[in-house]
Scaffold this motif. Structure first.
Motif, PDB file in Angstrom:
ATOM      1  N   LYS A  37     -31.458   7.956   7.379  1.00 12.16           N
ATOM      2  CA  LYS A  37     -31.530   9.052   6.413  1.00 12.16           C
ATOM      3  C   LYS A  37     -30.402   8.962   5.389  1.00 12.16           C
ATOM      4  O   LYS A  37     -30.097   9.923   4.718  1.00 12.16           O
ATOM      5  N   ALA A  38     -29.797   7.786   5.276  1.00 17.15           N
ATOM      6  CA  ALA A  38     -28.692   7.597   4.342  1.00 17.15           C
ATOM      7  C   ALA A  38     -29.171   7.755   2.903  1.00 17.15           C
ATOM      8  O   ALA A  38     -30.335   7.522   2.586  1.00 17.15           O
ATOM      9  N   TRP A  39     -28.253   8.109   2.029  1.00 17.39           N
ATOM     10  CA  TRP A  39     -28.599   8.323   0.624  1.00 17.39           C
ATOM     11  C   TRP A  39     -29.039   7.039  -0.070  1.00 17.39           C
ATOM     12  O   TRP A  39     -29.720   7.065  -1.084  1.00 17.39           O
ATOM     13  N   ASP A  40     -28.678   5.871   0.478  1.00 21.92           N
ATOM     14  CA  ASP A  40     -29.035   4.587  -0.131  1.00 21.92           C
ATOM     15  C   ASP A  40     -29.967   3.773   0.771  1.00 21.92           C
ATOM     16  O   ASP A  40     -29.850   2.578   0.890  1.00 21.92           O
ATOM     17  N   LEU A  59     -17.077  -3.660  -4.514  1.00 21.30           N
ATOM     18  CA  LEU A  59     -18.358  -3.760  -5.181  1.00 21.30           C
ATOM     19  C   LEU A  59     -18.908  -2.345  -5.318  1.00 21.30           C
ATOM     20  O   LEU A  59     -19.076  -1.639  -4.323  1.00 21.30           O
ATOM     21  N   TYR A  60     -19.123  -1.918  -6.547  1.00 17.81           N
ATOM     22  CA  TYR A  60     -19.758  -0.628  -6.825  1.00 17.81           C
ATOM     23  C   TYR A  60     -21.225  -0.899  -7.092  1.00 17.81           C
ATOM     24  O   TYR A  60     -21.583  -1.913  -7.698  1.00 17.81           O
ATOM     25  N   TYR A  61     -22.104  -0.009  -6.626  1.00 21.26           N
ATOM     26  CA  TYR A  61     -23.537  -0.236  -6.750  1.00 21.26           C
ATOM     27  C   TYR A  61     -24.282   1.085  -6.904  1.00 21.26           C
ATOM     28  O   TYR A  61     -23.759   2.151  -6.597  1.00 21.26           O
ATOM     29  N   ILE A  62     -25.505   0.986  -7.390  1.00 22.13           N
ATOM     30  CA  ILE A  62     -26.401   2.133  -7.467  1.00 22.13           C
ATOM     31  C   ILE A  62     -27.304   2.073  -6.243  1.00 22.13           C
ATOM     32  O   ILE A  62     -27.854   1.015  -5.920  1.00 22.13           O
ATOM     33  N   GLY A  63     -27.463   3.196  -5.564  1.00 18.38           N
ATOM     34  CA  GLY A  63     -28.364   3.283  -4.427  1.00 18.38           C
ATOM     35  C   GLY A  63     -29.287   4.468  -4.603  1.00 18.38           C
ATOM     36  O   GLY A  63     -28.979   5.410  -5.338  1.00 18.38           O
ATOM     37  N   THR A  73     -33.391  10.545  -5.006  1.00 12.84           N
ATOM     38  CA  THR A  73     -31.979  10.813  -5.241  1.00 12.84           C
ATOM     39  C   THR A  73     -31.291   9.476  -5.501  1.00 12.84           C
ATOM     40  O   THR A  73     -31.670   8.451  -4.955  1.00 12.84           O
ATOM     41  N   THR A  74     -30.292   9.517  -6.346  1.00 14.62           N
ATOM     42  CA  THR A  74     -29.564   8.308  -6.722  1.00 14.62           C
ATOM     43  C   THR A  74     -28.079   8.591  -6.702  1.00 14.62           C
ATOM     44  O   THR A  74     -27.653   9.699  -7.015  1.00 14.62           O
ATOM     45  N   GLY A  75     -27.282   7.598  -6.350  1.00 17.84           N
ATOM     46  CA  GLY A  75     -25.843   7.768  -6.335  1.00 17.84           C
ATOM     47  C   GLY A  75     -25.144   6.434  -6.552  1.00 17.84           C
ATOM     48  O   GLY A  75     -25.781   5.387  -6.619  1.00 17.84           O
TER      49      GLY A  75
END
Length: 97
Positions: A37-40, A59-63, A73-75
């Protein structure tokens, strides 16, 4: 998923790196957390790698995922390299606001 490739000519051509434990060259080296159930848990992408002053990388990423209500939902997430390489990453715990 996020893979790993290198360029020796300033980005004109790329070679997928061999990653230990992966069937295909290039990885993936970082994947969505499917089955949770993680946001990514649906998709990760758009990586941005930053070298850290003390060594290693962030490393920064969009999930993104779909919530129980069916809305996406996106973060922005952050992982840190394990050691000085680019093939193994661990998630950085989220900062609570």
């Amino acid at each position: 998923a996020i893979g790993l490739a290198r360029s020796n000519d300033r980005g004109r051509s790329w070679i997928k790196e061999t990653v230990a434990g992966k069937d295909e060259p290039g990885g993936p080296v970082f994947e969505a957390r499917r089955g949770t159930k993680a946001w990514d848990n649906r998709v990760v992408g758009t990586p941005w790698v930053v070298p850290m002053p003390a060594g290693g990388f962030r490393l920064y990423y969009i999930g993104s995922n779909f919530g129980e209500d069916g809305r996406a939902t996106t973060g922005i997430g952050c992982v840190e390299s394990v050691g000085d390489g680019l093939a193994e990453w661990r998630r950085v715990p989220p900062v609570s606001t």
